[in-house]
Design a protein around this motif. Structure first.
Motif, PDB file in Angstrom:
ATOM      1  N   ASP A 208      50.168 -23.632  11.619  1.00  0.00           N
ATOM      2  CA  ASP A 208      50.074 -22.814  12.824  1.00  0.00           C
ATOM      3  C   ASP A 208      49.701 -23.625  14.057  1.00  0.00           C
ATOM      4  OD1 ASP A 208      50.750 -20.600  11.398  1.00  0.00           O
ATOM      5  OD2 ASP A 208      48.695 -19.896  11.131  1.00  0.00           O
ATOM      6  N   LYS A 209      49.095 -24.793  13.860  1.00  0.00           N
ATOM      7  CA  LYS A 209      48.695 -25.617  15.000  1.00  0.00           C
ATOM      8  C   LYS A 209      49.934 -26.224  15.643  1.00  0.00           C
ATOM      9  CE  LYS A 209      44.242 -26.850  13.056  1.00  0.00           C
ATOM     10  NZ  LYS A 209      43.416 -27.921  12.519  1.00  0.00           N
TER      11      LYS A 209
ATOM     12  N   SER B 223      47.082 -22.965   7.745  1.00  0.00           N
ATOM     13  CA  SER B 223      46.427 -23.012   9.054  1.00  0.00           C
ATOM     14  C   SER B 223      46.859 -24.252   9.825  1.00  0.00           C
ATOM     15  CB  SER B 223      44.907 -22.984   8.894  1.00  0.00           C
ATOM     16  OG  SER B 223      44.452 -24.154   8.262  1.00  0.00           O
TER      17      SER B 223
ATOM     18  N   LYS C 279      44.517 -23.919   3.831  1.00  0.00           N
ATOM     19  CA  LYS C 279      44.368 -25.015   4.785  1.00  0.00           C
ATOM     20  C   LYS C 279      45.736 -25.479   5.283  1.00  0.00           C
ATOM     21  CE  LYS C 279      42.468 -29.642   5.242  1.00  0.00           C
ATOM     22  NZ  LYS C 279      41.881 -30.775   4.547  1.00  0.00           N
TER      23      LYS C 279
END
Length: 66
Positions: free
Chosen positions: A52-53, A49, A46
């Motif tokens: 990466d935003k 991820s 989590k």
């Protein structure tokens, strides 16, 4: 040999072998350890991820505050 895939009796045999190898006393501790490891793994996935935003647009110091 394994044309039909994993069947129910395969799983039963594996469970019996695991209980014989590790003993019934150690299995709950091992299950707890695996569960904690999965929690850590999910948290790290989590976090990766979220990295990466794209970040929010940084505030421009020249703009007046509301």
């Amino acid at each position: 040999m394994l044309r039909n895939g994993l069947q129910a009796w395969h799983i039963i045999v594996l469970l019996v072998i695991i209980v014989l190898l590790f003993g019934a006393n150690r299995l709950p501790g091992m299950a707890k350890s695996v569960g904690e490891s999965l929690k850590i793994f999910k948290r790290e996935i989590k976090d990766l991820s979220e990295d990466d935003k794209p970040a929010d647009k940084p505030a421009d110091p020249s703009e007046p505050k509301a």
